[in-house]
Design an enzyme around this catalytic site. Structure first.
Site, PDB file in Angstrom:
ATOM      1  N   VAL A   1      -5.442  -3.123   0.768  1.00 47.14           N
ATOM      2  CA  VAL A   1      -6.404  -2.384   1.603  1.00 47.14           C
ATOM      3  C   VAL A   1      -7.289  -3.370   2.355  1.00 47.14           C
ATOM      4  O   VAL A   1      -7.946  -4.212   1.743  1.00 47.14           O
ATOM      5  CB  VAL A   1      -7.299  -1.452   0.744  1.00 47.14           C
ATOM      6  CG1 VAL A   1      -8.262  -0.662   1.628  1.00 47.14           C
ATOM      7  CG2 VAL A   1      -6.463  -0.505  -0.097  1.00 47.14           C
TER       8      VAL A   1
ATOM      9  N   LYS B   1      -3.938   3.654   2.395  1.00 40.01           N
ATOM     10  CA  LYS B   1      -5.106   2.875   1.951  1.00 40.01           C
ATOM     11  C   LYS B   1      -6.198   3.800   1.408  1.00 40.01           C
ATOM     12  O   LYS B   1      -6.880   3.466   0.442  1.00 40.01           O
ATOM     13  CB  LYS B   1      -5.604   2.012   3.110  1.00 40.01           C
ATOM     14  CG  LYS B   1      -4.579   0.925   3.486  1.00 40.01           C
ATOM     15  CD  LYS B   1      -4.881   0.290   4.817  1.00 40.01           C
ATOM     16  CE  LYS B   1      -3.864  -0.784   5.182  1.00 40.01           C
ATOM     17  NZ  LYS B   1      -3.956  -1.221   6.555  1.00 40.01           N
TER      18      LYS B   1
ATOM     19  N   LYS C   1       0.820  -1.225   0.000  1.00 38.01           N
ATOM     20  CA  LYS C   1       0.000   0.000   0.000  1.00 38.01           C
ATOM     21  C   LYS C   1       0.848   1.267   0.000  1.00 38.01           C
ATOM     22  O   LYS C   1       0.493   2.255  -0.647  1.00 38.01           O
ATOM     23  CB  LYS C   1      -0.960  -0.015   1.184  1.00 38.01           C
ATOM     24  CG  LYS C   1      -0.297  -0.061   2.552  1.00 38.01           C
ATOM     25  CD  LYS C   1      -0.590  -1.326   3.302  1.00 38.01           C
ATOM     26  CE  LYS C   1       0.488  -1.580   4.329  1.00 38.01           C
ATOM     27  NZ  LYS C   1       0.098  -2.339   5.472  1.00 38.01           N
TER      28      LYS C   1
HETATM   29  N1  HSE Z   1      -0.430  -2.608   9.953  1.00 32.12           N
HETATM   30  C1  HSE Z   1      -1.709  -2.799   9.359  1.00 32.12           C
HETATM   31  C2  HSE Z   1      -2.794  -2.695  10.414  1.00 32.12           C
HETATM   32  C3  HSE Z   1      -1.887  -4.159   8.724  1.00 32.12           C
HETATM   33  O1  HSE Z   1      -2.521  -2.634  11.614  1.00 32.12           O
HETATM   34  O2  HSE Z   1      -3.945  -2.660  10.016  1.00 32.12           O
HETATM   35  C4  HSE Z   1      -1.548  -4.271   7.292  1.00 32.12           C
HETATM   36  O3  HSE Z   1      -2.112  -3.323   6.462  1.00 32.12           O
END
Ligand code: HSE
Length: 422
Positions: A131, A204, A104
């Protein structure tokens, strides 16, 4: 039809993909008549060779053994980050390999170049996993809702931030304690900056903005504020006011203007987004003619996210190229011009006349107050004063707040959280 895949990156998602393909390969073939075969796997870390061995797959530490292999049709990039991922992706596309990626950050920054390069080389880019992990939001927007106008998006797109806010409220713990819990559970990164400062949510949102509005916004043009300045006090007072604080990605289209933002929001408790627990993700879309839609599910983790990667592989292998978005002429709205209701918390000296000084500044800035509540009684000491405003322009509110924070009866900085009427 046999399709051969090269997989670069054997982290949690990469390993999840190998497991899912192994477990569900006959199901996929039964449903699609496609025979998906992983031909080679790669990771810069030599010790990942044992993963390859477990799946009886050829292993290399050199990604060009995949990118330059004429037998490979689709390259899966699951290493993340900007470099070397960006160079590897460009070289794969130039070699006429379709691409599947969960990256992303890279798409948000260089999506335009990547999609143009794919179109030039007549290959596809699958990015469902970029996403909301397992939630098929990309496919839903780009296929299921292809005939719909998306007027508004409200999304909880980062599981770590949601987990922290959820735990703060449920267990009455500080931000720091909740963050430590998230790290211990392996949710947040050791350096969780992107999760808690809103960067991951921003990335995202940019991808959704491309799909829904045809533009890749410049990252610096999208107002982004994380959750690090939220205190347990605010979580508690928001709850008393029948709200919950959530880190939201927001998009609102109004003719040629696009309001894109990432920041904490007071979400009414009656709205489903306020009830999203733990590290789950959720997105609500306000569309025409499909109406209001809610997507909910696992936003991270190797096993759930592998579902999205596999879906992209199957889509590309079946020859579905999707539709390249034509760029639209939209202006990103400056946050200063945005109108919202606001929650304000000032720490003020508990003495006669203190409240009058604050309300006078708000009145002179044309900001109307809906409710005021002093939360404690402690003569001469600083106590929390919580106010909710009617709709006001961000620039007026900010100006008033900077005057309020200069008052000797106020311990700055005061807290300002936007309220969304969803
Ligand atoms: N680090 C992201 C989250 C997960 O905590 O949603 C992967 O996109």
């Amino acid at each position: 039809m046999i399709k051969k895949i090269g997989l670069i990156g054997l982290g949690t998602v990469g390993q999840g993909v190998l497991r899912t393909l192994k477990k569900n390969s006959s199901l996929i073939t039964r449903r699609t008549s496609l025979d998906i075969k992983i031909k080679k796997v790669c990771d810069a870390n030599r010790s990942k060779g044992k993963v390859a061995k477990e799946f009886s797959l050829p292993f290399t530490t050199n990604p060009y053994k995949i990118i330059n292999d004429p037998d490979i049709d689709i390259v899966i990039e699951l290493i993340g980050g900007i470099e070397p991922a960006y160079s590897l992706i460009r070289d794969s596309l130039k070699n006429k390999k379709s691409l599947v990626t969960a990256n992303k950050a890279l798409l948000a920054k260089n999506g335009k170049t990547i999609f143009n390069l794919a179109a030039k080389n007549d290959v596809s880019v699958g990015f469902e996993a970029s996403v909301c992990g397992a939630i098929p939001i990309i496919k839903s927007v780009s296929e299921g809702l292809i005939g719909c106008q998306v007027d508004k998006i409200f999304g909880i797109l980062n599981g770590t931030a949601n987990y922290i806010l959820y735990k703060m409220e449920k267990e009455n713990i500080s931000f720091q304690k909740a963050l430590t819990q998230a790290q211990e559970k392996g949710l947040a990164e050791q350096d969780p900056t992107f999760d808690i400062e809103g960067g991951d949510t921003l990335h995202k949102l940019c991808i959704l903005s491309y799909l829904c509005y045809g533009i890749w916004p410049k990252l610096s043009k999208v107002y982004t504020e994380g959750i690090t300045k939220l205190s347990l006090l605010d979580i508690t007072y928001a709850k008393e006011l029948k709200y919950r604080i959530k880190l939201l990605a927001i998009a609102k289209r109004n003719r040629n203007s696009l309001d894109l933002r990432v920041h904490p929001v007071l979400v009414p408790q009656r709205h489903p987004l306020s009830g999203i627990p733990l590290a789950y993700n959720a997105v609500t879309l306000y569309t025409h003619p499909a109406g209001e839609l809610l997507f909910f599910g696992e936003g991270a983790g190797g096993t759930p996210t592998s579902s999205s990667v596999v879906s992209d592989i199957v889509t590309i292998a079946s020859g579905n190229k999707g539709f390249a978005r034509k760029e639209e002429d939209l202006t990103i709205k400056d946050i200063k011009e945005v109108e919202n209701q606001y929650y304000l918390r000032c720490m003020i000296q508990d003495r006669p006349g203190a409240l009058a000084k604050i309300t006078k500044i708000l009145a002179l800035s044309d900001i109307s107050i809906l409710s005021v509540s002093q939360k404690m009684r402690s003569r001469g000491k600083f106590v929390p004063l919580v106010m909710v405003t009617h709709e006001a322009k961000e620039k007026d509110l900010k100006k008033a707040m900077s005057k309020i924070d200069k008052l000797s009866i106020v311990k700055s900085p005061s807290q300002l959280i936007r309220i969304e009427k969803i």
